[in-house]
Design an enzyme around this catalytic site. Structure first.
Site, PDB file in Angstrom:
ATOM      1  N   ARG A 156       0.869  -1.183   0.000  1.00 12.38           N
ATOM      2  CA  ARG A 156       0.000   0.000   0.000  1.00 12.38           C
ATOM      3  C   ARG A 156       0.900   1.226   0.000  1.00 12.38           C
ATOM      4  O   ARG A 156       1.530   1.544   0.997  1.00 12.38           O
ATOM      5  CB  ARG A 156      -0.856  -0.037   1.279  1.00 12.38           C
ATOM      6  CG  ARG A 156      -2.083   0.846   1.254  1.00 12.38           C
ATOM      7  CD  ARG A 156      -2.659   0.969   2.649  1.00 12.38           C
ATOM      8  NE  ARG A 156      -1.819   1.819   3.469  1.00 12.38           N
ATOM      9  CZ  ARG A 156      -1.695   1.712   4.797  1.00 12.38           C
ATOM     10  NH1 ARG A 156      -2.345   0.797   5.455  1.00 12.38           N
ATOM     11  NH2 ARG A 156      -0.895   2.533   5.465  1.00 12.38           N
ATOM     12  N   HIS A 212      -3.470   4.561   4.806  1.00 13.73           N
ATOM     13  CA  HIS A 212      -4.673   3.701   4.798  1.00 13.73           C
ATOM     14  C   HIS A 212      -5.839   4.399   4.090  1.00 13.73           C
ATOM     15  O   HIS A 212      -6.490   3.831   3.222  1.00 13.73           O
ATOM     16  CB  HIS A 212      -5.040   3.341   6.243  1.00 13.73           C
ATOM     17  CG  HIS A 212      -6.320   2.604   6.371  1.00 13.73           C
ATOM     18  ND1 HIS A 212      -6.476   1.305   5.927  1.00 13.73           N
ATOM     19  CD2 HIS A 212      -7.526   2.981   6.878  1.00 13.73           C
ATOM     20  CE1 HIS A 212      -7.727   0.913   6.167  1.00 13.73           C
ATOM     21  NE2 HIS A 212      -8.371   1.901   6.728  1.00 13.73           N
ATOM     22  N   TYR A 222       3.865   5.126  11.562  1.00  7.78           N
ATOM     23  CA  TYR A 222       4.159   3.707  11.797  1.00  7.78           C
ATOM     24  C   TYR A 222       5.032   3.055  10.711  1.00  7.78           C
ATOM     25  O   TYR A 222       5.267   1.863  10.757  1.00  7.78           O
ATOM     26  CB  TYR A 222       2.857   2.906  11.970  1.00  7.78           C
ATOM     27  CG  TYR A 222       1.854   3.075  10.845  1.00  7.78           C
ATOM     28  CD1 TYR A 222       1.936   2.318   9.684  1.00  7.78           C
ATOM     29  CD2 TYR A 222       0.826   4.015  10.939  1.00  7.78           C
ATOM     30  CE1 TYR A 222       1.031   2.470   8.656  1.00  7.78           C
ATOM     31  CE2 TYR A 222      -0.091   4.187   9.917  1.00  7.78           C
ATOM     32  CZ  TYR A 222       0.017   3.408   8.783  1.00  7.78           C
ATOM     33  OH  TYR A 222      -0.889   3.572   7.756  1.00  7.78           O
TER      34      TYR A 222
HETATM   35  C1  LIG Z   1     -15.351  -5.786  11.471  1.00  5.48           C
HETATM   36  C2  LIG Z   1     -14.478  -4.575  11.398  1.00  5.48           C
HETATM   37  N1  LIG Z   1     -13.566  -4.349  12.347  1.00  5.48           N
HETATM   38  C3  LIG Z   1     -12.776  -3.255  12.284  1.00  5.48           C
HETATM   39  C4  LIG Z   1     -12.903  -2.353  11.253  1.00  5.48           C
HETATM   40  C5  LIG Z   1     -12.031  -1.109  11.211  1.00  5.48           C
HETATM   41  N2  LIG Z   1     -11.064  -1.217  10.105  1.00  5.48           N
HETATM   42  C6  LIG Z   1     -11.290  -0.606   8.933  1.00  5.48           C
HETATM   43  S1  LIG Z   1     -10.089  -0.902   7.839  1.00  5.48           S
HETATM   44  C7  LIG Z   1      -9.221  -1.848   8.924  1.00  5.48           C
HETATM   45  C8  LIG Z   1      -7.920  -2.476   8.506  1.00  5.48           C
HETATM   46  C9  LIG Z   1      -8.107  -3.532   7.473  1.00  5.48           C
HETATM   47  O1  LIG Z   1      -6.884  -3.937   6.945  1.00  5.48           O
HETATM   48  P1  LIG Z   1      -6.781  -4.986   5.774  1.00  5.48           P
HETATM   49  O2  LIG Z   1      -7.806  -6.054   5.937  1.00  5.48           O
HETATM   50  O3  LIG Z   1      -5.380  -5.421   5.702  1.00  5.48           O
HETATM   51  O4  LIG Z   1      -7.193  -4.187   4.472  1.00  5.48           O
HETATM   52  P2  LIG Z   1      -6.579  -2.866   3.819  1.00  5.48           P
HETATM   53  O5  LIG Z   1      -7.286  -1.691   4.473  1.00  5.48           O
HETATM   54  O6  LIG Z   1      -5.114  -2.852   4.071  1.00  5.48           O
HETATM   55  O7  LIG Z   1      -6.932  -2.949   2.388  1.00  5.48           O
HETATM   56  C10 LIG Z   1      -9.870  -1.909  10.141  1.00  5.48           C
HETATM   57  C11 LIG Z   1      -9.372  -2.633  11.337  1.00  5.48           C
HETATM   58  C12 LIG Z   1     -13.886  -2.635  10.272  1.00  5.48           C
HETATM   59  N3  LIG Z   1     -14.063  -1.851   9.213  1.00  5.48           N
HETATM   60  N4  LIG Z   1     -14.644  -3.747  10.360  1.00  5.48           N
END
Ligand SMILES: Cc1ncc(C[n+]2csc(CCOP(=O)(O)OP(=O)(O)O)c2C)c(N)n1
Length: 380
Positions: A271, A275, A284
């Site tokens: 990425r 985020h 981080y």
């Molecule tokens: C069930 C749930 N828990 C927590 C969140 C908060 N949250 C949003 S994005 C994220 C990180 C997700 O990371 P990843 O699965 O690696 O996907 P990326 O964003 O890197 O594409 C979190 C914890 C959420 N959206 N849904």
């Protein structure tokens, strides 16, 4: 003699008759991410596919920069950029046929657009609207899903149902590395394998779940190895190599279509941006970590191959750039128009039959809006 034996109730358990039901060896992923670009195999890649991927990747990157700019102009509430991940998004979506279904996460707008969705419709949820902005059934694209991994059981359910009905449909479900720690991920993969559902799981391992690096997310040898525990094949692919992603995804999709069951694919990528626009990635990770991936950029990798095969001259480059600019200008113009919002819509699709509390609240809001309108009228 034990008390149980004296009572005659004791029956020694039969010797464990378990055996491996499936040979795990063929399910194991590659030891290294599968690559095509930069290898001899790339010479055999179809030039038309290379050029199509290139055009889409350049458009995709431009879409990302334009959408991020729209957040700064207050036209978009939030945007999770997929810069650096365009190959995963686009090459995967292009492996599907029209009748198939895509189950994207919030980061996968480019996959939805590559599948033909209007670029503005793909941003509806991120604009803060209450609806998806498109008819999922018309496009065969489920809503871009924000609750992590909840799209995965939906994909399995749809794929299994299609199989029971005898429909020729494969579901492609996308998830991030962080999403693989969710219960929904486990449930979806388990059901998919038990039912041999025609579904493909694509994990885009972009290194982080917001600020949480992969090393803190899992102790598995790779995310693709998780497949073996469910009894489906795992594949590991270089997520920045659009040709490799397209090949691995196409194989898995066709395998599912032929009744071969599900596959879990881990695409290793990075990425490049924070985020979302609301995140500060410098808290981080180091700039040097990001720079290290610049040389492995999906567009750079593809352009090297195209140039080596004399498929990308200056005219072609200009045409691809102009096409991307045109798309961005249209996106900008349409996103800059104020949408006509009716606050009363808040109540429209909550229940088929409204509760008394909602009726009361709706009446209050209606009265407030009418009073505001009258005040506006009087002030003019
Ligand atoms: C069930 C749930 N828990 C927590 C969140 C908060 N949250 C949003 S994005 C994220 C990180 C997700 O990371 P990843 O699965 O690696 O996907 P990326 O964003 O890197 O594409 C979190 C914890 C959420 N959206 N849904």
């Amino acid at each position: 003699m034990t008390v149980m034996e004296q009572r005659g109730a004791y029956r020694p358990a039969p010797p464990p008759a378990w055996q491996l039901r499936t040979d795990p060896a063929p399910l194991l992923p590659e030891a290294e991410p599968y690559r095509v670009l930069g290898t001899d195999a790339a010479r055999k890649a179809d030039p038309e596919l290379l050029l199509r991927l290139h055009g889409e990747l350049v458009r995709g990157r431009r879409y990302n920069t334009q959408a991020t700019a729209l957040t700064k102009q207050g036209r978009l509430a939030v945007y999770p950029s997929s810069t650096g991940q365009e190959a995963c998004e686009i090459a995967a979506a292009l492996a599907l046929r029209e009748q198939d279904w895509l189950f994207p996460s919030y980061r996968d707008t480019l996959a939805a657009v590559a599948r033909g969705l209007d670029p503005v419709a793909a941003l509806t949820l991120l604009r803060g609207d209450w609806h998806t902005g498109y008819d999922p059934r018309e496009h065969r694209i489920a809503p871009l899903c924000t609750p992590l991994a909840t799209q995965l059981p939906h994909a399995v359910g749809l794929a299994h149902a299609a199989r029971l009905k005898g429909d020729d449909v494969v579901a492609l479900a996308m998830v991030g590395d962080g999403g693989t720690s969710e219960g929904d991920f486990h449930e979806a993969l388990n059901f998919a394998a038990v039912w041999q559902a025609p579904v493909v799981f694509l994990v885009q391992n972009n290194g982080f779940a917001i600020s949480v690096p992969l090393a803190k997310q899992t102790a598995a040898p790779s995310l693709a190895h998780k497949a073996v525990g469910y009894g489906m094949p795992g594949r590991l692919v270089d997520g920045n190599d659009a040709v490799a992603v397209h090949e691995v995804l196409s194989e898995a999709v066709e395998r599912a279509r032929e009744g071969g069951g599900p596959t879990l694919i881990e695409a290793v990528t990075y990425r490049m941006e924070a985020h979302t626009n609301a995140d500060d990635a410098t808290r981080y990770r180091q700039d040097a970590d990001v720079e290290a991936w610049q040389d492995h950029d999906p567009i750079v990798l593809l352009e090297r191959e195209l140039t080596e095969r004399d498929l990308l001259d200056e005219d072609r480059r200009r045409a691809v750039r102009e096409d991307a600019e045109e798309m961005a200008a249209d996106l900008r113009a349409r996103m800059n128009q104020d949408p006509a919002l009716d606050p009363m819509d808040l109540f429209t699709h909550v229940y088929a039959e409204q509760t008394s509390q909602l009726r009361e609240q709706a009446a209050l809001l209606r009265a407030e809006l009418e009073a505001e309108n009258e005040a506006d009228g009087a002030g003019r």
